[in-house]
Design a protein around this motif. Structure first.
Motif, PDB file in Angstrom:
ATOM      1  N   MET A  24       0.953  -1.089  -0.078  1.00 48.18           N
ATOM      2  CA  MET A  24      -0.048  -0.033  -0.041  1.00 48.18           C
ATOM      3  C   MET A  24       0.839   1.207   0.049  1.00 48.18           C
ATOM      4  O   MET A  24       2.220   1.257   0.429  1.00 48.18           O
ATOM      5  N   ALA A  31      -0.702   7.602   0.240  1.00 47.08           N
ATOM      6  CA  ALA A  31      -2.380   7.666  -0.210  1.00 47.08           C
ATOM      7  C   ALA A  31      -2.940   7.535   0.734  1.00 47.08           C
ATOM      8  O   ALA A  31      -4.221   8.168   1.021  1.00 47.08           O
ATOM      9  N   ILE A  32      -2.689   6.702   1.990  1.00 43.73           N
ATOM     10  CA  ILE A  32      -3.238   6.535   3.160  1.00 43.73           C
ATOM     11  C   ILE A  32      -3.192   8.070   4.103  1.00 43.73           C
ATOM     12  O   ILE A  32      -4.379   8.313   4.499  1.00 43.73           O
ATOM     13  N   ASP A  71      -3.172  11.032   2.724  1.00 45.53           N
ATOM     14  CA  ASP A  71      -3.924  11.916   1.873  1.00 45.53           C
ATOM     15  C   ASP A  71      -5.020  12.599   2.509  1.00 45.53           C
ATOM     16  O   ASP A  71      -5.928  11.972   3.032  1.00 45.53           O
ATOM     17  N   SER A 127      -4.498  14.537   5.088  1.00 47.05           N
ATOM     18  CA  SER A 127      -4.093  14.854   6.481  1.00 47.05           C
ATOM     19  C   SER A 127      -3.452  15.819   6.853  1.00 47.05           C
ATOM     20  O   SER A 127      -2.890  16.175   8.126  1.00 47.05           O
ATOM     21  N   ASP A 160      -7.106   7.412  11.850  1.00 43.51           N
ATOM     22  CA  ASP A 160      -8.490   7.286  11.541  1.00 43.51           C
ATOM     23  C   ASP A 160      -8.189   7.065   9.866  1.00 43.51           C
ATOM     24  O   ASP A 160      -8.915   5.944   9.492  1.00 43.51           O
ATOM     25  N   LEU A 161      -7.415   7.797   9.296  1.00 43.93           N
ATOM     26  CA  LEU A 161      -7.419   7.526   7.664  1.00 43.93           C
ATOM     27  C   LEU A 161      -6.562   6.207   7.474  1.00 43.93           C
ATOM     28  O   LEU A 161      -7.016   5.376   6.569  1.00 43.93           O
ATOM     29  N   LEU A 162      -5.730   5.507   8.382  1.00 40.13           N
ATOM     30  CA  LEU A 162      -5.141   4.385   8.339  1.00 40.13           C
ATOM     31  C   LEU A 162      -6.147   3.069   8.485  1.00 40.13           C
ATOM     32  O   LEU A 162      -6.325   2.315   7.577  1.00 40.13           O
ATOM     33  N   ARG A 213      -9.393   3.231   7.861  1.00 31.90           N
ATOM     34  CA  ARG A 213     -10.464   3.504   6.813  1.00 31.90           C
ATOM     35  C   ARG A 213     -10.011   3.243   5.577  1.00 31.90           C
ATOM     36  O   ARG A 213     -10.737   2.460   4.508  1.00 31.90           O
ATOM     37  N   ARG A 214      -8.466   3.291   5.360  1.00 27.62           N
ATOM     38  CA  ARG A 214      -8.068   3.021   3.890  1.00 27.62           C
ATOM     39  C   ARG A 214      -7.023   1.823   3.836  1.00 27.62           C
ATOM     40  O   ARG A 214      -6.205   1.587   3.111  1.00 27.62           O
ATOM     41  N   THR A 215      -7.268   0.833   4.912  1.00 24.28           N
ATOM     42  CA  THR A 215      -6.617  -0.469   4.889  1.00 24.28           C
ATOM     43  C   THR A 215      -7.484  -1.611   4.694  1.00 24.28           C
ATOM     44  O   THR A 215      -8.612  -1.544   5.423  1.00 24.28           O
ATOM     45  N   TYR A 222      -8.917   0.392  15.596  1.00 24.76           N
ATOM     46  CA  TYR A 222      -7.600   0.145  14.899  1.00 24.76           C
ATOM     47  C   TYR A 222      -6.472   0.012  15.851  1.00 24.76           C
ATOM     48  O   TYR A 222      -5.716  -1.065  15.770  1.00 24.76           O
TER      49      TYR A 222
END
Length: 334
Positions: free
Chosen positions: A23, A27-28, A30, A32, A55-57, A59-61, A137
């Protein structure tokens, strides 16, 4: 006072694991305001910002990635805190060291260790308000890392008894099969790992008294600097969080912080707050967070926030928001 900032060592570890899995960390991240280069270089951020990046990590994994990736993490990935943990003489002291100093690594979780009879347990909770996705997470990753970390430190497999999770099993059932614990229980009051008490006495082969002293001094220095830069209200909220279900009085807080009651009142006044307002803010933030969990248990939430019963909690919630809990849950904010 400026916000306290932390080197995001823990976040870097999990983003690196995402990169290793193919990954893109950028992109994760992005949206932030931070780049993978910032995190890799351990550029300091405040905890709320780190929480938003988690939170991004989350939702994007893929579902279960927190668990599967954490199983390959290592203590040494966490910088000075990790190396100090590896230098401790026994597993008990290593885990206690991590619980005390993990804030240095920008860890948004608080861990506590208790021993009862033939068992020991480690509890996991968030330091600050986090989204349900980020909270899950971080907790899943921390619990998943525990068994391999115990084996890494002691060269023996962890003798896990059971694990409780304060949320439903969700979409990661395949990942949960990695756990060696014979019993996994979901939708519990809190998240906790249970092991055999005798394991805490295991020696750590990499223990080194000189290294231990050196890193311990560095950790004390870093933690002292962080504490000094944190506001009094933030330090008080740490105590309130650690005392969930039995919130301390102003006098008890003063004793824990080594300050007089009058000094605390004066310094809080300089921050534009009172003790009552700090307690109220703590309760509000954690009420919003706990109510967002799947199938929230009103009695457990009321107890955690220091209310005598659900009725008192419901009345206080209406005073805060002008809404009943059911009305707020229909359109939750903030």
């Amino acid at each position: 006072m400026e916000a306290t900032v932390f080197k995001p060592s823990k976040l870097r570890t999990y983003l690196k694991l995402a990169e290793d899995a193919g990954m893109s960390a950028d992109a994760i991240l992005d949206g932030s305001g931070a780049s993978w280069a910032d995190i890799h270089a351990l550029k300091p951020f405040d905890l709320p910002t780190i929480a938003r990046m988690f939170d991004l990590l989350a939702r994007r994994t893929p579902p279960g990635f927190a668990i599967t990736s954490a199983y390959s993490s290592r203590v040494r990935h966490y910088g000075v805190v990790g190396f100090a943990t590896m230098s401790m003489p026994t597993l008990r002291e290593a885990l206690q060291h991590w619980a005390r100093y993990s804030l240095i690594a920008g860890d948004p979780l608080v861990t506590t260790i208790e021993e009862h009879g033939d068992e020991w347990r480690m509890d996991f909770e968030t330091r600050i308000e986090m989204s349900p996705a980020a909270r899950r997470y971080c907790i899943e990753a921390a619990v998943a890392a525990l068994e391999p970390v115990i084996e890494e430190l002691t060269n023996q497999p962890a003798r896990s008894l059971r694990i409780d999770f304060a949320f439903e099993d969700g979409d990661a059932l395949e990942a949960y099969r990695l756990f060696r614990a014979p019993s996994l229980r979901f939708s519990r009051k809190s998240t906790a790992y249970y092991g055999l008490r005798g394991d805490l006495d295991r020696p750590i082969p990499t223990s080194d008294e000189f290294v231990q002293t050196l890193f311990h001094q560095q950790c004390d220095q870093y933690l002292s600097e962080l504490v000094q830069t944190r506001t009094l209200a933030e330090r008080m909220e740490d105590l309130l969080r650690e005392s969930a279900g039995n919130l301390p009085s102003l006098d008890e807080v003063a004793a824990a912080l080594g300050m007089s009651r009058r000094t605390i009142q004066r310094q809080l006044g300089e921050e534009g707050l009172s003790f009552h307002e700090v307690v109220k803010r703590f309760r509000q933030r954690h009420a919003y967070m706990l109510l967002r969990e799947p199938s929230p248990k009103m009695k457990a939430i009321a107890y955690t926030l220091g209310f005598y019963d659900v009725g008192n909690f419901r009345r206080a919630f209406r005073e805060w928001t002008g809404q009943s809990i059911s009305e707020w849950l229909a359109n939750p904010s903030p």
